[in-house]
Structure formats: structure tokens, C-alpha cells
Design an enzyme around this catalytic site. Structure first.
Site, PDB file in Angstrom:
ATOM      1  N   LEU A  27       0.813  -1.209   0.000  1.00  0.00           N
ATOM      2  CA  LEU A  27       0.000   0.000   0.000  1.00  0.00           C
ATOM      3  C   LEU A  27       0.850   1.263   0.000  1.00  0.00           C
ATOM      4  O   LEU A  27       0.412   2.299  -0.466  1.00  0.00           O
ATOM      5  CB  LEU A  27      -0.930   0.022   1.223  1.00  0.00           C
ATOM      6  N   MET A  32      10.336   4.501   7.847  1.00  0.00           N
ATOM      7  CA  MET A  32      10.457   3.522   8.915  1.00  0.00           C
ATOM      8  C   MET A  32       9.903   2.162   8.555  1.00  0.00           C
ATOM      9  O   MET A  32       9.865   1.263   9.379  1.00  0.00           O
ATOM     10  CB  MET A  32       9.746   4.023  10.175  1.00  0.00           C
ATOM     11  N   LYS A  50       1.312  -2.678   9.132  1.00  0.00           N
ATOM     12  CA  LYS A  50       2.515  -1.856   9.140  1.00  0.00           C
ATOM     13  C   LYS A  50       3.673  -2.718   9.625  1.00  0.00           C
ATOM     14  O   LYS A  50       3.577  -3.336  10.687  1.00  0.00           O
ATOM     15  CB  LYS A  50       2.347  -0.657  10.073  1.00  0.00           C
ATOM     16  N   ASP A 143       1.721  15.033  14.644  1.00  0.00           N
ATOM     17  CA  ASP A 143       2.064  14.882  13.224  1.00  0.00           C
ATOM     18  C   ASP A 143       0.808  14.941  12.367  1.00  0.00           C
ATOM     19  O   ASP A 143       0.646  14.168  11.428  1.00  0.00           O
ATOM     20  CB  ASP A 143       2.814  13.573  12.988  1.00  0.00           C
TER      21      ASP A 143
END
Length: 900
Positions: A27, A32, A50, A143
Site C-alpha cells: 500500500l 520507517m 505496518k 504529526d
């Protein structure tokens, strides 16, 4: 053999398994790690994973960020925050499993230009709502940027808490933050921010972040201001040719006025954004909740401006723009005159008669649901839809059209805020509220299956969270719900519901059911006191209507009972106020919510004529025959040999009973006759007995009785929870039933029919499981669940659930097996009968679903798929051609007739 990730590897190969998760496609990638779409092989659902590769996991800073994101997201549960499902580690690879969001990031959307004002406000409200929840939990995102906001099919979602800081000091204190850092765990699909780049993170940082000073919730508010600015104008708030010039602009410069870029930007929005972008945190808005409320206020007042604007990117000729503003002026003039018009209509004049209006359903609506009139009597909120899709709609009496409120699927039992700005309602096991202007609903409290709510001027909501619960109170902004009434065991009370505040906002009326609905009473209570006082017996809910009446339905007529507010006592005799008033919604359910009053106006739905009939159809959907049923019917159940039909029939003004129909002769025989609701009939495997659910003891308990001979009704299972039988295994060993759990909703249970009859849980989840049917060989169970976000049909091993398969792919309900177990049928999109070839022996295999026919199925009544044993005929409850949904009747100055 499935490839496994290797230590130090880069991109993970398609087909790799991380625990039970199979990697399907990449995706996106960031500094990181990487993000993948994967399949949860246990629950057959798509997820996003992730991955933190091993070389980064060895860096303590990266690993700390990764672990921090998992802990932060797990502490947050909010409809606008991406949910965390699982965490794991395999072969040196750490991973997070999150919900897979279909859609695009806000950054991707902004590449096409600015958002329309209404859309920008809606997204801004959702982000502020998510930040408010995070800040209350002591979490600062740090963020926030368009790349971390997802515009998905399920709504706006805030993502990527990799830089989030958990506050360890008291609210109001600041949180220590580092210098300029960037997100390393992006969730966006592509063009993700890389570590060390300027664009994508620095442009949304607050001055205190860039200076390395302390950061708190107000840091997120600065970022929110930059995001709203960009949504409304299509340009970033701050820019620069270099990193140094960008930082200088943020520290000392101001962005161009929004109206210079988009002239029709509401001035209030410009003011709000300026408040977010103040350099000094003390000069900014001090909470995300304040920003959210301000955005909602702007949204409620900007509809006319947005309509005149015509949306971004539309070139308008001056003449047309003047016409648009002229139209706005006319509309505002009419709105200003409306109070005088309504005042005239409502003032009692000698010889005046009430004014009656008929509010017809929108073109897409075939069924009404619950109804509520605003306190000033100028608006109606109602639940409506087609098939089983129900949403919340509003309509002003000055308007010619109703408006659907997005995000309200499954809504029930609306009620208004005292100022008429919000509508409270129940959906998906929650108590929610939404602004009349639109925007995303806000969840206030858990409510597994709500039974009415009311809202006073002090911001307190009273509500019934379940059919068998006392009343609870909660703040209108959300929070912890606490009980305010207590069920009286001596009276065998099992339900307090339909609360309604009296005008003082302290006293309230509520409906009490006891003795299995045999005794229904109205009580009056007061906030802050456990005492209550009996007021009257009534078969339906009771509401207060100005000026000094209580309204209720009795035997199809609406009555007005004079009521003294000062003494909180009844006076005089009930007076007929309307006839043929429905006490059920158009799907047939007893809701008692189809009448309402406000500001001297009255609204109710008339009782509909019969709109459906049971018909036999063949596999092509051709009509074979129909049944003439003596009364209002439902819950069809076919005997194992296909010769008899069990169904529920309710006479006018009466309760449901179980009846039997001999299909060869078309004759009907009454099986139960208790003055209670007897429903959900299920046949024993030999056809000699019927199991059913009844509320004669209070909650719905399980009973059985023989279909011939001596009429002995034997209790099978009693408890404080509502239970409904669903199927009886062919070997007679188990009765499958649905139980309503306060914590988890509807779950599936098994009742052994021999021995001690100790119930066995089969499937308990946070989702709604129902409509279960056992395969003919007794090895498999088909059921309906909404775990995917909508109703789908599943099959699992039986009687022990070891494995499951999802059968439907685009929605499905009412599974039913063919007599030989070689086909499974279900209804899709509420109109299409689907057939799935199956092999259901010691192993289970399912083919592809294929449609058989489409029919106008009245799906509420077909709670069980009724299929002849040979699979060649289907008994469905079909809508009668030409039948119409009755309108809402609105009566202005409704008490004029009472005074004559």
C-alpha cells in the site's frame, strides 16, 4: 511453500504469512517501514499491516516509536481514529495490524483542488472530534497533516500516531516534545513522507515544535488550522523555497487571507483558522472540542452560502452570482417571516380549525420508521428507507423536500435537543447525536438496542439502552452513563423505556413494562431522586404536548389527556385527537414512536393498510400461489416435511400469537392464546412440537408445546435476558437460540434438549449474530453477522465452532438449507434470492453464489428463509403491488378541535 520474511529483507513478498495474516499487496512505503494490504485468514477480512523491518527494529528510537504507536492507538476507541486489531512479531519482523481503509488520503484528494465548504467543514469536524478524544486520553498526535487523514467509505479517519506523545502530567500542563521530527509510520497509500524531507511535515508544525519547545494539545490545534486552511483554499498555509524560509514563515509570517483565495469562504471560518494559527499557544483555541463546536456552528449557518457558491472551480458570470445571492436573500426573508406565520397559525382564534398537512415520503423511501418533531414544531426528524436500509432524515415544514443525514445507517428512535440544533438517535449499538446541518455523528454512550431518549436544557440525556434495562443518564457531549431508575422485582418489571422530559427539565415520564407486557404503566420521576410516582396505565408510550396535555395511542386512536404541570397530575378525561394512528412502524415492529408534538404542532403516521402477503414463488420467481392470512402476520416457519406453516398473527389491537396453517387446505389453527407476545416459532425435527419465545414472564423466555393433543406449554429456559429460538437440530439434541447480551448484543447459544439443559455459548462477539439455521446433516450452522460492517451470511462447524466461512460477498441475510443439504439460499440486497452450491458432509465446501430471482420481499417478516425441502419453491412475504406508504400527518394548532 509460502515465502517467509527474512531478517534484514526489504519488501515483503506477496503471499507471505505474518502469523494468521497473508500479505496481498503493498500500500505504501516510508522511512520507517512499509504498509501492506493483507487478509486475516481467521476472520476472512481485509486488514492493513505496518511492518517494522529488522534493521530498523535494532534502532531503539524506531522501535520505541513503533511500540508507542501500538500503545497509543490501543488506548483510543473512536469512529474517526483508525483502529488497531493486533500486534505481532515473526522472524525478526515487528508488525501492527490495523483496519483496512478503502478510499484516499486527504493529501491525495487535495491534489485535485480545494474541497467545497460544506465538505471541508465536515472533514474538519471529524478531525477535531478525533483530536478531542485523543487529548482527553492524554495523547498529543504531533504529526497531523493531510497525509495522515483518510477519507474512507466508513468516514474520516485520523491515522499514524507514531510521533504521538502520551501526557503524564495533569491536563492543562504541557508535554515535553523534541525538536522537529517526522512521522516514520505513515499509513498513506503512496508518496509517503520520508525521513529528512521538508514537505509533508514541517509545513504543518507549530512554532513551538520547530523551536524544540514544549508541545501540548494546542500544538495539534495549530496543525488542524493549517489543514483546514488547505482544504478550504487548495493551498498550503505556509510555504518557502527552502527549509529555512519555510520555518521563518511559520515562526513570523501569516498566510494570505482565505477570502483572497476563495472569496466565498465564510468569515467565521476565516476567524476560526486565524485563532488556530496564532503563534503564541495561549492565543489559540484552547481545546479541540472548542474548534469542533465552532466548526459545527459554522456548518449550520453556511448552507445558503455554500449553495450560492456553486462549489470550487466553477466559473460564474456576475449576473448569475447576483441571482444566487438574490435567491439567498429571498430564502432568508421567508425564514424570517416563518415565525410570524407559525405564530398566527398557532394562536387560538374564535372559530379557528386546525391546519392539516400531509408530508409524503421521499421518492427513494418505501418504509417509515420512528418520528420526532422539534421543540419549536418547525422540523420533523424521521427514520426512513427501503428494504432494511434505514437512515435519519429531517424536513422543515417550510421546505418542500426532506434531507437525508449521511452516516446514520441503522438509525432508530430520534429525539431533539432543546434548541433544535441536534438530533439524538440509536444506531449500531450506540447512542449518538448529529447536527441538523449534517456532519459526522458523535457517539455518546453504549446502547445495545436503545428504547428511546430525551434531552433537557441542561445538556442531560435520559435514555433506555436496551429492551430489558432501567433508564440511564449521560451528558449530551458524551461520557459515562449512570442508571437513574431501578427495575422493581416485586412487580416483575423488566423494562423502563421511552423517557420524556417535562418542560421544567427535571421531571420526566417513562414507560414501565411488567409481567410480560401484561401490565404497562406510566411513571413520573425526578432527576436526583430515586423516588417515582405512578401516573396512569397506558398501552403505549406517553409524551407531553404543549399546552398541557399528555398524548398516547389506544386501540388505533390518539388521545390527549389534560395534565397539570404544576401539580404533575392528570385532570379531566382523555380526548380523541386523531384516528387510525399507527402504533407500529411500517416494517411491523412495535415502536410506539410514530407520533410526536412540539410548539403547538402534532405529527403522526396513519396506520397503513396491508402492504404484503405470503406467496409461493418458483426458482425463476414466478408466482405459484398466495396465502390469505387472517390478520397481521410474520415470522414464517415451515415444518420439516413442508406440509404445515407456523407463523405469528396479531389481530387488530392485539398481541402476536403462534398459529398453524395446513398448506394443503389453507386452513389456520391458533396454537397459543396467552395475553402476551408469543413469537419466533421453530419446529421440532418430527414436527410434533413448536418451540417459541414469549414475554409472559417478563423477559422473552423459551417455551415449547405440542402441535396436537393436550395444550401443555412447557418452559424450556428462563433468565433475565431476552431469548429467541432460531432452529432445532434434526437429531433433536440442540435448540439454537439468539440471546441479547447487554455487553455484546445478540449472540448465538445452544440449549441441549436432554439432561440438565445447561446453555452452551456457540458464538459470542461484539457483533450481532442471528438468523441461524442448522444443515440437514447437523454438522454445519449458517447464520447472519454484521462483523464486516454489514450483514453477511457465514457458515461454521456445528455443534462446536472450529472453523468459519463467509458465504455472501456483497451483503446477505436469512440463510436456509435445501432439504438434502446441497444448496444454501440467502437474500441479497433485500430483493434477490441467491443460491450457493455446497458440499456439507464431513468437510464443507461452497461454490459461487448465483442469483435466482428478484422479488419485492418485505424482509422484516421473512426473519427465516422459508424454502420447500426440494429447494424448488420459496415462501416469501411479497409487497402487494400498488400499496403505498402512508404520509406523515402534521396538524398545526392541533388543540383547536379540543377547545370546540
Amino acid at each position: 511453500m509460502t515465502e517467509q520474511p527474512t531478517k534484514g529483507s526489504g519488501r515483503i513478498a506477496i503471499g507471505t504469512r505474518l502469523g494468521p495474516y497473508e500479505i496481498l499487496a503493498p500500500l505504501g512505503a516510508g522511512g520507517m517501514g512499509e504498509v501492506y494490504r493483507a487478509r486475516d485468514t481467521r476472520l476472512e477480512r481485509s486488514v492493513a499491516i505496518k511492518v517494522l523491518p529488522a534493521e530498523l527494529a535494532r534502532n531503539p528510537e524506531f522501535r520505541q516509536r513503533f511500540e508507542r504507536e501500538a500503545k497509543v492507538i490501543s488506548s483510543l476507541n473512536h469512529p474517526h481514529i483508525c483502529s488497531l486489531f493486533d500486534i505481532g512479531q515473526q522472524e525478526g519482523v515487528d508488525y501492527l495490524v490495523m483496519e483496512h481503509l478503502e478510499g484516499e488520503t486527504l493529501a491525495e484528494r487535495l491534489r485535485r483542488g480545494p474541497l467545497p465548504t460544506a465538505e471541508a467543514l465536515r472533514v474538519g469536524i471529524a478531525i477535531a472530534d478525533a483530536l478531542e478524544r485523543a487529548h482527553r486520553q492524554g495523547v498529543v498526535h504531533r504529526d497531523l497533516k493531510p497525509g495522515n487523514v483518510m477519507l474512507s467509505k466508513s468516514g474520516v479517519k485520523l491515522m499514524d500516531f507514531g510521533l504521538a506523545k502520551v501526557r503524564t502530567c495533569a491536563p492543562g500542563h504541557v508535554v515535553a516534545g523534541g525538536g522537529p521530527q517526522q512521522s516514520g509510520l505513515p499509513t498513506a497509500r503512496q508518496d509517503l513522507t520520508e525521513r529528512g524531507t521538508v514537505l509533508g511535515t514541517f509545513q504543518y508544525m507549530a512554532p513551538e515544535q520547530l523551536e524544540g519547545n514544549e508541545a501540548d494539545a494546542r500544538t495539534d490545534i495549530f496543525a488542524l488550522g493549517t489543514v483546514i486552511y488547505e482544504m478550504a483554499t487548495g493551498r498550503k498555509a505556509f510555504g518557502g523555497k527552502s527549509q529555512a524560509s519555510l520555518i521563518a514563515a511559520i515562526l513570523s509570517g501569516d498566510p494570505p487571507p482565505m477570502t483572497a483565495l476563495q472569496p466565498l469562504t465564510p468569515p467565521a471560518l476565516e476567524r476560526l483558522v486565524r485563532g488556530c494559527l496564532a503563534k503564541d499557544p495561549d492565543e489559540r483555541w484552547q481545546s479541540a472540542g472548542d474548534v469542533r463546536r465552532e466548526l459545527r456552528w459554522i456548518a449550520e449557518g453556511s448552507g445558503a452560502v455554500a449553495a450560492a457558491a456553486g462549489g470550487p472551480g466553477v466559473r460564474r458570470r456576475p449576473g448569475r452570482e447576483r441571482l444566487a445571492w438574490l435567491a439567498v436573500g429571498v430564502a432568508l426573508g421567508l425564514a424570517a417571516a416563518a415565525p410570524f406565520i407559525f405564530s398566527y397559525l398557532r394562536e387560538p382564534h374564535p372559530g379557528r380549525r386546525p391546519v392539516r398537512l400531509a408530508v409524503t415520503p421521499p421518492a427513494s423511501v418505501t418504509t417509515w420508521g420512528d418520528l420526532a418533531m422539534s421543540p419549536d414544531g418547525r422540523q420533523i426528524a424521521f427514520v426512513a428507507g427501503s428494504g432494511e436500509r434505514r437512515t435519519l432524515w429531517t424536513r422543515g415544514l417550510e421546505s418542500l423536500e426532506a434531507r437525508e443525514l449521511p452516516g446514520t445507517e441503522g438509525a432508530a428512535m430520534p429525539f431533539w435537543s432543546p434548541d433544535g440544533r441536534f438530533v439524538g438517535f440509536f444506531a449500531a449499538g450506540k447512542l449518538k447525536r448529529i447536527t441538523v446541518a449534517g456532519g459526522d455523528p458523535q457517539t455518546l454512550a453504549d446502547a445495545a438496542e436503545g428504547r428511546g431518549g430525551t434531552w433537557n436544557q441542561d445538556g442531560i440525556i435520559l435514555f433506555a439502552p436496551a429492551p430489558n434495562s432501567p433508564l440511564y443518564r449521560v451528558s449530551a457531549t458524551g461520557g459515562t452513563a449512570v442508571p437513574v431508575t431501578k427495575l422493581d422485582a416485586a412487580r416483575k418489571e423488566f423494562s423502563h423505556r421511552y423517557p420524556t422530559f417535562l418542560p421544567d427539565g427535571r421531571h420526566y415520564l417513562f414507560y414501565s413494562s411488567a409481567g410480560g407486557w401484561i401490565k404497562s404503566d406510566i411513571y413520573i420521576g425526578s432527576l436526583g431522586s430515586p423516588e417515582r410516582r405512578w401516573l396512569m396505565s397506558a398501552p403505549s408510550r406517553v409524551i407531553y404536548a404543549s399546552p398541557g396535555y399528555l398524548l398516547f395511542v389506544r386501540e388505533g386512536s390518539l388521545f390527549a389527556q389534560p395534565f397539570d404541570l404544576e401539580r404533575t397530575a392528570l385532570t379531566g378525561e382523555p380526548i380523541a385527537a386523531g384516528s387510525r394512528v399507527s402504533d407500529r412502524n411500517s416494517a411491523g415492529a412495535y415502536q410506539y414512536r410514530l407520533f410526536s408534538s412540539g410548539g403547538g404542532s402534532l405529527a403522526y403516521v396513519q396506520a397503513p393498510v396491508a402492504i404484503s402477503r405470503p406467496v409461493w414463488l418458483d426458482r425463476a420467481g414466478r408466482l405459484l400461489s398466495s396465502l390469505a392470512v387472517p390478520g397481521e402476520h410474520g415470522y414464517l416457519s415451515l415444518s420439516p416435511d413442508g406440509s404445515r406453516l407456523a407463523l405469528t398473527i396479531a389481530p387488530p389491537g392485539g398481541e402476536e400469537d403462534v398459529w398453524l396453517c395446513d398448506l394443503s387446505r389453507g386452513s389456520f389453527t391458533r396454537l397459543t392464546s396467552h395475553p402476551s407476545v408469543d413469537s419466533f416459532p421453530v419446529w421440532s425435527p418430527d414436527g410434533a412440537e413448536i418451540a417459541f419465545s414469549t414475554n409472559r414472564d417478563g423477559p422473552y423466555n423459551l417455551y415449547r408445546r405440542r402441535t396436537a393433543g393436550v395444550a401443555v406449554e412447557e418452559p424450556l429456559l428462563a433468565s433475565e435476558l431476552n431469548k429467541m429460538p432460531l432452529d432445532w437440530s434434526r437429531d433433536g439434541r440442540f435448540l439454537v437460540y439468539r440471546q441479547q447480551q447487554p455487553e455484546t448484543g445478540d449472540d448465538l447459544w445452544l440449549l441441549p434438549m436432554t439432561g440438565e439443559r445447561k446453555p452452551i455459548p456457540y458464538l459470542r462477539t461484539p457483533f450481532i449474530e442471528t438468523e441461524a439455521r442448522i444443515s440437514p446433516d447437523g454438522h454445519w450452522l449458517a447464520w447472519t453477522s454484521n462483523e464486516s460492517g454489514r450483514d453477511e451470511v457465514y457458515v461454521g462447524s456445528f455443534p462446536e465452532l472450529r472453523r468459519t466461512w463467509r458465504i455472501s460477498s456483497e451483503g446477505g441475510r436469512y440463510p436456509a438449507w435445501r432439504g438434502d443439504g446441497k444448496e444454501l439460499f440467502y437474500v441479497a440486497d433485500f430483493e434477490t434470492m441467491m443460491a450457493v452450491p455446497v458440499e456439507a458432509g464431513s468437510e464443507f465446501r461452497a461454490g459461487l453464489p448465483r442469483p435466482l430471482f428478484r422479488a419485492k420481499i418485505s424482509s422484516y417478516w421473512t426473519q427465516r428463509g422459508v424454502v420447500a425441502p426440494d429447494g424448488q419453491r420459496f415462501l416469501v412475504n411479497e409487497e402487494i403491488p400498488g400499496a403505498s406508504t402512508p404520509p406523515i400527518t402534521v396538524v398545526l394548532d392541533w388543540t383547536a378541535d379540543l377547545r370546540r
